[in-house]
Motif scaffolding. Structure first.
Motif, PDB file in Angstrom:
ATOM      1  N   UNK A 490       0.756  -1.225   0.037  1.00 16.84           N
ATOM      2  CA  UNK A 490      -0.023   0.071   0.076  1.00 16.84           C
ATOM      3  C   UNK A 490       0.802   1.219  -0.167  1.00 16.84           C
ATOM      4  N   UNK A 491       1.834   1.315   0.759  1.00 12.89           N
ATOM      5  CA  UNK A 491       2.613   2.307   0.688  1.00 12.89           C
ATOM      6  C   UNK A 491       3.504   2.435  -0.548  1.00 12.89           C
ATOM      7  N   UNK A 492       3.692   1.547  -1.146  1.00 10.63           N
ATOM      8  CA  UNK A 492       4.537   1.544  -2.255  1.00 10.63           C
ATOM      9  C   UNK A 492       3.358   2.010  -3.472  1.00 10.63           C
ATOM     10  N   UNK A 493       2.294   1.721  -3.345  1.00  9.92           N
ATOM     11  CA  UNK A 493       1.366   2.245  -4.405  1.00  9.92           C
ATOM     12  C   UNK A 493       1.016   3.799  -4.198  1.00  9.92           C
ATOM     13  N   UNK A 494       0.955   4.226  -2.809  1.00  5.31           N
ATOM     14  CA  UNK A 494       0.834   5.591  -2.534  1.00  5.31           C
ATOM     15  C   UNK A 494       1.707   6.392  -3.243  1.00  5.31           C
ATOM     16  N   UNK A 495       3.170   5.868  -3.080  1.00  4.41           N
ATOM     17  CA  UNK A 495       4.468   6.598  -3.387  1.00  4.41           C
ATOM     18  C   UNK A 495       4.261   6.655  -4.836  1.00  4.41           C
ATOM     19  N   UNK A 496       4.172   5.541  -5.716  1.00  2.00           N
ATOM     20  CA  UNK A 496       3.909   5.937  -6.904  1.00  2.00           C
ATOM     21  C   UNK A 496       2.930   6.609  -7.705  1.00  2.00           C
ATOM     22  N   UNK A 497       1.856   6.991  -6.887  1.00  2.00           N
ATOM     23  CA  UNK A 497       0.816   7.670  -7.430  1.00  2.00           C
ATOM     24  C   UNK A 497       1.186   9.351  -6.651  1.00  2.00           C
ATOM     25  N   UNK A 498       1.634   9.444  -5.742  1.00  2.00           N
ATOM     26  CA  UNK A 498       1.757  10.982  -5.130  1.00  2.00           C
ATOM     27  C   UNK A 498       3.272  11.439  -4.601  1.00  2.00           C
ATOM     28  N   UNK A 499       4.311  10.311  -4.639  1.00  2.00           N
ATOM     29  CA  UNK A 499       5.479  10.487  -4.156  1.00  2.00           C
ATOM     30  C   UNK A 499       5.528  10.703  -2.441  1.00  2.00           C
ATOM     31  N   UNK A 500       6.513  11.255  -2.149  1.00  2.00           N
ATOM     32  CA  UNK A 500       6.549  11.330  -0.561  1.00  2.00           C
ATOM     33  C   UNK A 500       5.181  12.227   0.201  1.00  2.00           C
ATOM     34  N   UNK A 501       4.712  13.031  -0.666  1.00  2.00           N
ATOM     35  CA  UNK A 501       3.587  13.962  -0.098  1.00  2.00           C
ATOM     36  C   UNK A 501       2.584  12.991   0.048  1.00  2.00           C
ATOM     37  N   UNK A 502       2.355  12.034  -0.751  1.00  2.00           N
ATOM     38  CA  UNK A 502       1.158  10.946  -0.596  1.00  2.00           C
ATOM     39  C   UNK A 502       1.418  10.213   0.888  1.00  2.00           C
ATOM     40  N   UNK A 503       2.599   9.861   1.072  1.00  2.00           N
ATOM     41  CA  UNK A 503       2.754   9.096   2.332  1.00  2.00           C
ATOM     42  C   UNK A 503       2.526   9.942   3.771  1.00  2.00           C
ATOM     43  N   UNK A 504       2.958  11.371   3.464  1.00  4.84           N
ATOM     44  CA  UNK A 504       2.915  12.197   4.447  1.00  4.84           C
ATOM     45  C   UNK A 504       1.109  12.264   4.824  1.00  4.84           C
ATOM     46  N   UNK A 505       0.684  12.518   3.687  1.00  2.00           N
ATOM     47  CA  UNK A 505      -0.923  12.938   3.588  1.00  2.00           C
ATOM     48  C   UNK A 505      -1.694  11.906   4.316  1.00  2.00           C
ATOM     49  N   UNK A 506      -1.139  10.531   4.006  1.00  2.00           N
ATOM     50  CA  UNK A 506      -1.956   9.265   4.571  1.00  2.00           C
ATOM     51  C   UNK A 506      -1.556   9.059   5.944  1.00  2.00           C
ATOM     52  N   UNK A 507      -0.210   9.496   6.407  1.00  2.00           N
ATOM     53  CA  UNK A 507      -0.155   9.368   7.748  1.00  2.00           C
ATOM     54  C   UNK A 507      -0.819  10.421   8.546  1.00  2.00           C
ATOM     55  N   UNK A 508      -1.225  11.577   8.239  1.00  2.00           N
ATOM     56  CA  UNK A 508      -1.918  12.710   8.907  1.00  2.00           C
ATOM     57  C   UNK A 508      -3.397  12.150   9.074  1.00  2.00           C
ATOM     58  N   UNK A 509      -3.701  11.351   7.856  1.00  2.29           N
ATOM     59  CA  UNK A 509      -5.167  10.856   7.964  1.00  2.29           C
ATOM     60  C   UNK A 509      -5.709   9.758   8.878  1.00  2.29           C
ATOM     61  N   UNK A 510      -4.632   9.024   9.350  1.00  2.00           N
ATOM     62  CA  UNK A 510      -4.736   7.670  10.072  1.00  2.00           C
ATOM     63  C   UNK A 510      -3.955   7.528  11.356  1.00  2.00           C
ATOM     64  N   UNK A 511      -3.210   8.645  11.892  1.00  2.00           N
ATOM     65  CA  UNK A 511      -2.341   8.540  12.994  1.00  2.00           C
ATOM     66  C   UNK A 511      -2.703   9.710  13.550  1.00  2.00           C
ATOM     67  N   UNK A 512      -2.733   9.551  15.242  1.00  2.00           N
ATOM     68  CA  UNK A 512      -2.974  10.593  15.840  1.00  2.00           C
ATOM     69  C   UNK A 512      -1.832  11.814  15.773  1.00  2.00           C
TER      70      UNK A 512
END
Length: 678
Positions: A490-512
């Protein structure tokens, strides 16, 4: 109404007299000159007759419309500028009509009707009483003295006194006439060399501006001009080496016209040299002129370079610019958005279009520009350093989708060495006025193949899943290994579609929020380990021994590759276009002008130079000798005046006075001499 009131009531002036007074007024002429001067400044600062799209990008839609309505994109051809120039010619012409007769009369009029009191009021004057001298002798000596000093004279006998009027420099008035006539003549020449004739033909419906992008042979007859149709034009044509043309394009507002020439221009060879800074130093065109009517079968060979035009039959051919003439290119289109790593081989030429099919549908590659040299400052150069590097050949193109939206790309052919590592550099921008943002693709063995295989493997979901499953599972926690592989995928798929910014945004959405930094760091670490596993597999396939670890070069390549992968989502293209071979074809930009009003303008400038010279270096000078019999002798009053250069005239009058004093045997009277102003 009484008689006194009737006498005081001003008479009504005729309308013709009022118009003549208005058009011949100096206030009107000065106002028109100021407006023309301001318009000329605008026409100089704002580049004229450019494609309208350039103005839209520069000023924005609102100001583009405003400036277009004002005619600022073609100031010298706008109706208001031509009208103001016409009014200036009319105003100056009326001024000449009113003043020429007066000035011509003043040039030959000696003004013998002067009063004694007026002469005695002049600054330059002298007066003697000459006992024993009769009027005839005094008159003869006075006129002889005037003639000796270079004055023409006339004598008038009034019975009780005589007046000898002398004049010198009467042609000084010609200076004013010549300068005013020069304005009229230059203005007429400007109208002859402007596009007034095109506007007249357009108003009459004899021509129509062509706005479509057509080849010269496809332009309809109503948008073509035969030789001699208009007295002046300025057109451009781009000639590739080995080609010929008997026409030029006249840019007019948002379109163009085709002006045919009575001869053909063939470009034999084009040469260009550069400064160390990368700016063009010289560019030279070797041309042939084909004109069967005047040259027969033997063409005229000539060399055209900047500031050294070729003039043939009144047509001036200038070297204006240069560009690409349709260079032949071989290209490799490496996929960026799928699991396929083999490139698609393409062939095209500058100015042409290639059609491709991508994940987003049909795409068009518009090949716009080829450069053989790209001399740019060294990346590590300090401000003021004159260090330049040739980054080699490059190709510029637009990638246009089915909706007509386009992005512009600029790709270098050879890899560039930056910080001791090699990169293929490709630039992208979404609008022509924006700066390029660059993607640095790491190179291995002077090829982008390793990175592109790595990218394709990252996009290959099945192979990535298989790779992760081959990892040794924990014997006591198989569920944990399965969940970890799912997170990695899942992380690899996010990275392919949006780069590091997508990983950061995903973390903001699921982590306190209080655990966000720690979780983000963990996600990036898992992603990096996953990418490292994929990269090691690529190295194994290349035969690189990785069991003992990877070397510094491979480690640096991996870091650069990860940075490039993170930037790919913003690159906007489904492939990387690499130029592999080329055959350069250069083109020379020639400007052809024909100015039917050139002779008229030259005559106007000759009049202007002569008028200014006459006004500044000559002066209209008058001298009077008033004689009357008095007490057994003759009283002589000498006086003079000059329209300008009073100090010089004071010295000249003193010389005339001294000459007359010697002739009459009297002492010259002291005269104040104005100081000379340096």
């Amino acid at each position: 109404m009484n008689e006194a009131t009737a006498r005081e009531t001003p008479s009504r002036r005729p309308l013709g007299w009022v118009l003549l007074e208005f058009f011949g007024s100096m206030n009107l002429a000065i106002s028109l000159l100021v407006i023309i001067a301001v318009a000329s400044v605008i026409g100089t600062v704002l580049q004229q007759n450019q494609p309208y799209a350039n103005y839209v990008l520069k000023f924005g839609p609102f100001w583009f419309e405003v400036f277009g309505w004002l005619g600022l994109y073609d100031v010298y051809g706008s109706g208001w500028f031509i009208g103001i120039l016409g009014f200036l010619i009319l105003s100056t012409g009326v001024c000449l009509y009113r003043q020429v007769p007066v000035m011509l009369r003043e040039m030959v009029r000696f003004r013998t009707q002067v009063q004694l009191d007026s002469l005695r009021g002049f600054q330059q004057r002298a007066e003697w009483l000459l006992p024993g001298w009769d009027g005839e002798r005094v008159t003869a000596e006075a006129t002889s003295a005037l003639r000796a000093c270079g004055y023409r004279w006339r004598l008038q006998n009034y019975g009780d006194h005589r007046v000898a009027a002398g004049m010198r420099g009467g042609y000084h008035r010609l200076g004013y006439l010549f300068t005013h006539a020069a304005v009229v003549v230059i203005g007429i020449g400007g109208l002859m060399d402007g596009n007034l004739w095109l506007k007249l033909k357009e108003w009459r419906g004899q021509i129509a501006i062509e706005r479509r992008d057509l080849a010269s042979g496809e332009v309809p007859a109503i948008s073509r001009l035969q030789p001699g149709t208009i007295p002046a034009f300025r057109g451009n044509v781009m000639l590739p080496e080995g080609s010929a043309a008997n026409f030029v394009f006249l840019r007019l507002r948002d379109g163009y016209l085709v002006q045919e020439l009575p001869f053909a221009i063939e470009l034999k060879e084009f040469q260009v040299a550069y400064y160390d800074t990368g700016q063009p130093k010289t560019f030279i065109s070797q041309v042939r002129i084909h004109d069967r009517e005047h040259l027969g079968d033997q063409p005229l060979e000539a060399t055209i370079q900047v500031n050294h035009p070729l003039v043939y039959r009144g047509y001036a051919i200038y070297q204006s610019d240069f560009g690409d003439g349709g260079s032949k290119l071989e290209l490799s289109a490496w996929p960026l958005a799928g699991s396929r790593s083999e490139p698609l081989e393409l062939k095209g030429e500058i100015g042409g279009t290639l059609k491709l099919t991508g994940s987003a549908g049909s795409l068009r590659v518009e090949l716009d520009d080829f450069r053989l040299f790209n001399l740019l400052p060294e990346p590590d150069a300090k401000p003021g350093d004159r260090k330049f590097r040739n980054f080699g050949p490059s190709v510029g193109f637009k990638l246009r989708d089915a909706a007509g939206q386009a992005r512009e790309y600029f790709n270098y052919m050879a890899p560039a060495r930056l910080e001791d590592r090699l990169f293929f550099i490709t630039g992208m921008r979404t609008r022509p006025g924006d700066a390029f943002t660059y993607l640095h693709i790491p190179a291995a063995n002077n090829s982008p193949e390793r990175f592109l295989k790595f990218n394709a493997r990252v996009h290959d979901t099945e192979r990535v899943r298989a790779l992760l499953e081959r990892a040794t599972p924990a014997a006591d926690k198989p569920e944990f290994q399965h969940d970890l592989n799912l997170v990695r995928a899942n992380l690899l798929d996010l990275f392919v579609k949006g780069g590091f910014a997508a990983i950061t945004e995903r973390a903001k959405a699921v982590v306190p929020p209080d655990r966000l930094p720690e979780a983000t760091k963990l996600y990036l670490s898992i992603l990096r380990d996953t990418l490292a596993e994929i990269f090691l597999e690529i190295l194994r396939e290349e035969g690189v021994p990785v069991e003992q670890g990877v070397g510094a070069a491979e480690d640096a390549f991996f870091n650069d590759a990860v940075s490039a992968l993170a930037a790919l989502p913003d690159y906007g293209a489904p492939f990387f276009l690499q130029m592999t071979r080329f055959q350069q074809v250069e083109a020379s930009g020639l400007q052809v002008t024909y100015s039917g009003g050139t002779t008229v303008v030259y005559i106007g400038f000759a009049l202007l130079i002569a008028g200014v010279f006459i006004m500044f270096y000559t002066a209209h000078r008058r001298v009077w000798a008033w004689l009357a019999a008095e007490e057994g002798g003759t009283r002589l009053v000498l006086a003079g005046t000059s329209g300008r250069r009073q100090a010089d005239f004071a010295r000249e009058f003193a010389r005339i006075e001294a000459v007359m004093a010697r002739r009459f045997g009297v002492e010259p009277q002291p005269q104040p001499v104005p100081p000379t102003h340096l």
